[in-house]
Design a protein around this motif. Structure first.
Motif, PDB file in Angstrom:
ATOM      1  N   VAL A 150      -1.396  -7.617   1.710  1.00  0.00           N
ATOM      2  CA  VAL A 150      -0.027  -7.736   1.218  1.00  0.00           C
ATOM      3  C   VAL A 150       0.603  -9.046   1.682  1.00  0.00           C
ATOM      4  O   VAL A 150       1.318  -9.717   0.919  1.00  0.00           O
ATOM      5  N   VAL A 151       0.338  -9.433   2.923  1.00  0.00           N
ATOM      6  CA  VAL A 151       0.892 -10.663   3.487  1.00  0.00           C
ATOM      7  C   VAL A 151       0.283 -11.899   2.833  1.00  0.00           C
ATOM      8  O   VAL A 151       0.967 -12.907   2.616  1.00  0.00           O
ATOM      9  N   ILE A 185      -0.938   0.179  -2.972  1.00  0.00           N
ATOM     10  CA  ILE A 185      -1.358   0.668  -1.656  1.00  0.00           C
ATOM     11  C   ILE A 185      -1.822   2.117  -1.744  1.00  0.00           C
ATOM     12  O   ILE A 185      -2.766   2.525  -1.058  1.00  0.00           O
ATOM     13  N   SER A 203       4.352  -2.267   4.398  1.00  0.00           N
ATOM     14  CA  SER A 203       2.990  -1.869   4.025  1.00  0.00           C
ATOM     15  C   SER A 203       2.315  -1.083   5.137  1.00  0.00           C
ATOM     16  O   SER A 203       1.547  -0.146   4.869  1.00  0.00           O
ATOM     17  N   ALA A 242       6.846 -12.277   4.003  1.00  0.00           N
ATOM     18  CA  ALA A 242       5.712 -11.463   4.436  1.00  0.00           C
ATOM     19  C   ALA A 242       6.028 -10.636   5.677  1.00  0.00           C
ATOM     20  O   ALA A 242       5.446  -9.558   5.860  1.00  0.00           O
ATOM     21  N   LEU A 253       7.418  -7.415   4.519  1.00  0.00           N
ATOM     22  CA  LEU A 253       6.387  -6.704   3.763  1.00  0.00           C
ATOM     23  C   LEU A 253       5.308  -6.139   4.694  1.00  0.00           C
ATOM     24  O   LEU A 253       4.722  -5.093   4.398  1.00  0.00           O
ATOM     25  N   ILE A 309      -4.810  -3.596   4.788  1.00  0.00           N
ATOM     26  CA  ILE A 309      -3.775  -3.476   3.758  1.00  0.00           C
ATOM     27  C   ILE A 309      -2.627  -4.436   4.049  1.00  0.00           C
ATOM     28  O   ILE A 309      -2.134  -5.145   3.159  1.00  0.00           O
ATOM     29  N   VAL A 310      -2.191  -4.485   5.303  1.00  0.00           N
ATOM     30  CA  VAL A 310      -1.109  -5.402   5.672  1.00  0.00           C
ATOM     31  C   VAL A 310      -1.529  -6.856   5.422  1.00  0.00           C
ATOM     32  O   VAL A 310      -0.756  -7.646   4.865  1.00  0.00           O
ATOM     33  N   ALA A 368      -2.020  -9.096  -5.837  1.00  0.00           N
ATOM     34  CA  ALA A 368      -0.575  -8.846  -5.774  1.00  0.00           C
ATOM     35  C   ALA A 368      -0.184  -7.526  -6.410  1.00  0.00           C
ATOM     36  O   ALA A 368       0.865  -6.970  -6.090  1.00  0.00           O
TER      37      ALA A 368
END
Length: 252
Positions: free
Chosen positions: A130-131, A104, A191, A184, A187, A126-127, A100
């Protein structure tokens, strides 16, 4: 019907008033373009670069969608297993907490070097990362909300652990899963856009924003920002529709 009109009309009216105030402020105060261009100039740029804008939105949207689906599926499966296996829960929790706070800006260049500058994989990873965090945490919380009485009842019917999870635990956690997905979805777009700032293919909204700003094309940069906002709203609206459909199916 009237309630729907109010829910849709009120935000639209507020948006129009905000844009009008923006235009008046910029024109009246004679603000320089590098500080804040007026909405009319941004709209003109949207029309001028429409084809490129659509292509960039498609590239970023694809990365965001792939990362969102992969990250959400992994999060739900991991949470379902962690809810049943105590030692796994204790092991995964600190890893999720660490994920968390991974910046990035630090991760994107590393992944680009690993997968190559012409690959979309780093951005999708990366996505997905983050999700994963909000979906995992919300799903795990939902799975823990199921009453032990319901589990005991299923066991009395000789239900297997998978049957308990499929028929009792997961349906009860659906509202929590969609809470995580609603968070998400936005986000994922953010991201995906930010990840494009750090090398790789120059085909997405993030790279186009950076390029336009570097060339002093401030209105053009804001046009790409507007496309990013529209993409985020599209993702968020789609998850809300999925939530409504799932809720109707569950309650019906």
């Amino acid at each position: 019907m009237r309630g729907t009109a109010v829910r849709v009309g009120a935000p639209l009216l507020l948006g129009v008033l905000a844009l009008a105030g923006w235009e008046v402020l910029v024109r009246g105060a004679a603000l320089p373009a590098y500080l804040l261009p007026p909405p009319t100039e941004i709209l003109g740029q949207i029309r001028a670069i429409w084809d490129g804008l659509v292509d960039a939105t498609r590239a970023t949207g694809t990365n965001a969608l792939v990362g969102l689906v992969v990250g959400a599926l992994l999060a739900v499966v991991t949470a379902a297993v962690a809810a049943r296996v105590t030692w796994l829960d204790q092991m995964v929790a600190p890893l999720v907490a660490a994920a968390a706070v991974v910046p990035i800006v630090a991760l994107a260049p590393v992944l680009s070097n690993m997968f190559g500058a012409t690959s979309e994989t780093p951005r999708r990873v990366i996505v997905a990362l983050v999700v994963f965090v909000p979906v995992f945490l919300n799903t795990l919380r939902g799975l823990r909300q199921v009453s032990p009485v319901h589990r005991d009842l299923m066991r009395s019917y000789a239900a297997t652990p998978w049957q308990v999870t499929r028929t009792v635990t997961l349906p009860g956690a659906v509202p929590f899963i969609f809470t995580g997905l609603n968070i998400a979805s936005s986000l994922a777009v953010i991201s995906a856009v930010v990840a494009e700032y750090f090398g790789g293919l120059q085909n997405g909204l993030g790279s186009r924003i950076a390029s336009a700003a570097a060339q002093s094309g401030y209105a053009r940069a804001w046009a790409y920002v507007a496309a990013s906002i529209a993409l985020g709203l599209l993702f968020y609206g789609f998850t809300l529709l999925l939530e409504r459909a799932a809720t109707r199916r569950h309650t019906g």
